[in-house]
Structure formats: structure tokens, C-alpha cells
Design an enzyme around this catalytic site. Sequence first.
Site, short mmCIF file in Angstrom:
data_model
loop_
_atom_site.label_atom_id
_atom_site.label_comp_id
_atom_site.label_asym_id
_atom_site.label_seq_id
_atom_site.Cartn_x
_atom_site.Cartn_y
_atom_site.Cartn_z
CG ASP A 47 -2.04 0.99 1.13
OD1 ASP A 47 -3.20 0.57 1.03
OD2 ASP A 47 -1.78 2.21 1.12
CG ASN A 73 -12.74 -0.37 3.27
OD1 ASN A 73 -13.06 -0.87 4.35
ND2 ASN A 73 -11.67 0.41 3.15
CD GLN A 99 -14.63 -0.48 -3.23
OE1 GLN A 99 -15.77 -0.85 -2.91
NE2 GLN A 99 -13.97 -1.02 -4.23
CG HIS A 143 -8.57 -2.56 -2.55
ND1 HIS A 143 -9.46 -1.89 -3.36
CD2 HIS A 143 -8.51 -1.86 -1.39
CE1 HIS A 143 -9.92 -0.83 -2.73
NE2 HIS A 143 -9.37 -0.79 -1.52
CG HIS A 201 -7.13 -2.63 3.10
ND1 HIS A 201 -6.34 -1.51 2.94
CD2 HIS A 201 -8.31 -2.34 2.50
CE1 HIS A 201 -7.03 -0.58 2.27
NE2 HIS A 201 -8.23 -1.06 1.99
P1 5GP Z 1 -9.82 1.77 0.09
O1 5GP Z 1 -10.10 2.96 0.94
O2 5GP Z 1 -10.40 1.91 -1.29
O3 5GP Z 1 -10.21 0.48 0.73
O4 5GP Z 1 -8.27 1.70 -0.01
C1 5GP Z 1 -7.50 2.14 -1.07
C2 5GP Z 1 -6.06 1.91 -0.67
O5 5GP Z 1 -5.25 2.06 -1.81
C3 5GP Z 1 -5.54 2.89 0.38
O6 5GP Z 1 -5.03 2.18 1.50
C4 5GP Z 1 -4.45 3.67 -0.35
O7 5GP Z 1 -3.37 3.99 0.47
C5 5GP Z 1 -4.06 2.71 -1.45
N1 5GP Z 1 -3.58 3.37 -2.66
C6 5GP Z 1 -4.14 4.43 -3.28
N2 5GP Z 1 -3.46 4.74 -4.40
C7 5GP Z 1 -2.44 3.86 -4.48
C8 5GP Z 1 -1.39 3.69 -5.43
O8 5GP Z 1 -1.26 4.39 -6.43
N3 5GP Z 1 -0.50 2.67 -5.19
C9 5GP Z 1 -0.62 1.86 -4.11
N4 5GP Z 1 0.30 0.91 -3.96
N5 5GP Z 1 -1.61 2.00 -3.20
C10 5GP Z 1 -2.51 2.99 -3.38
#
Ligand code: 5GP
Length: 127
Positions: free
Chosen positions: A27, A83, A90, A96, A98
Site C-alpha cells: 500500500d 471495504n 472504499q 482489494h 487490505h
Molecule cells: P480503500 O479505501 O479503497 O479500501 O483503499 C484504497 C487503498 O489504496 C488505500 O489504502 C491507499 O493507500 C491505497 N492506494 C491508493 N493509491 C495507491 C497507489 O497508487 N498505489 C498503491 N500501492 N496503493 C494505493
Amino acid sequence: MENCKFCKIFQEKKIDLENELAVAFWDANPVSKGHLLVITKRHVKDFFETTKEERNAMFELIDKAKKIIDEKDKPTGYNIGINCGISAGQTIMHIHIHLIPRYDGDTENPRGGVRGVIPDKRDYEDK
Ligand code: 5GP
Ligand code: ZN
């Protein structure tokens, strides 16, 4: 899918683990040391749109990653979270999972863990 950040990461092979149907990468804004994301290769919005085979593939990478993180960072626990939908937090609309390593003392009172999606409800009184 065009304009999907996570499809792009997969297409550009900026990944750390892979099997037939899923990939994993660190992440970019880790909640803790070793925070990893596992996604399907296919662009689908959330967990409920994945097939059984994709679920198995993602959890196979979760197991693999855990072994690597255990060895490298020696966490004392893990949270595993998905999420699903904007209401649930999300932000990237490509499934994805975590995998969040946890370390003794990383927060003052960890009790309740993923219940913390609604912060006031995280801890609870045992009845
Ligand atoms: P969500 O809130 O959708 O469950 O989580 C999205 C996750 O993607 C977050 O933890 C954020 O830090 C991660 N993330 C967002 N953009 C990028 C990216 O460009 N590269 C990587 N490796 N992680 C990302
Ligand atoms: Zn995508």
C-alpha cells in the site's frame, strides 16, 4: 479497465506477488509497516462480484504475504479488511483486500479491531 489505478499497477507489473488470478503490492500509504493490498487481475468493483476461484486466488496471496511479512517485520497480529462501497469507505473501485500487520502498542487500545470502521463502536462492554 481504463482509468483504474489498480488495473494500471497490474498492467505495468508494479507488483510484489502474483498467481493466476490475483496480484499483491504494498500500500502506498501504509497504516502500518507491511500493509499490503491483494487485488484480482480482472477489473471488478468489489468482493461480491468476484468468483470463487478469484476469492481463493486472493486468499492464497494473503497466506503467502503473511509468511513473508512475519519473517521480515515480525508483527504480533493482523487485520484483514475489505471495504465494499463508498458508504463502507472504499475509495478505489477495484476489489482489494487490505492485509494490515499489527504490532503490540501500535495504538493505545486495539480492542475491537475492525469494529473501528465506526470509531465510537470499536470497543464494547462484554456482557
Ligand atoms: P480503500 O479505501 O479503497 O479500501 O483503499 C484504497 C487503498 O489504496 C488505500 O489504502 C491507499 O493507500 C491505497 N492506494 C491508493 N493509491 C495507491 C497507489 O497508487 N498505489 C498503491 N500501492 N496503493 C494505493
Ligand atoms: Zn481496475
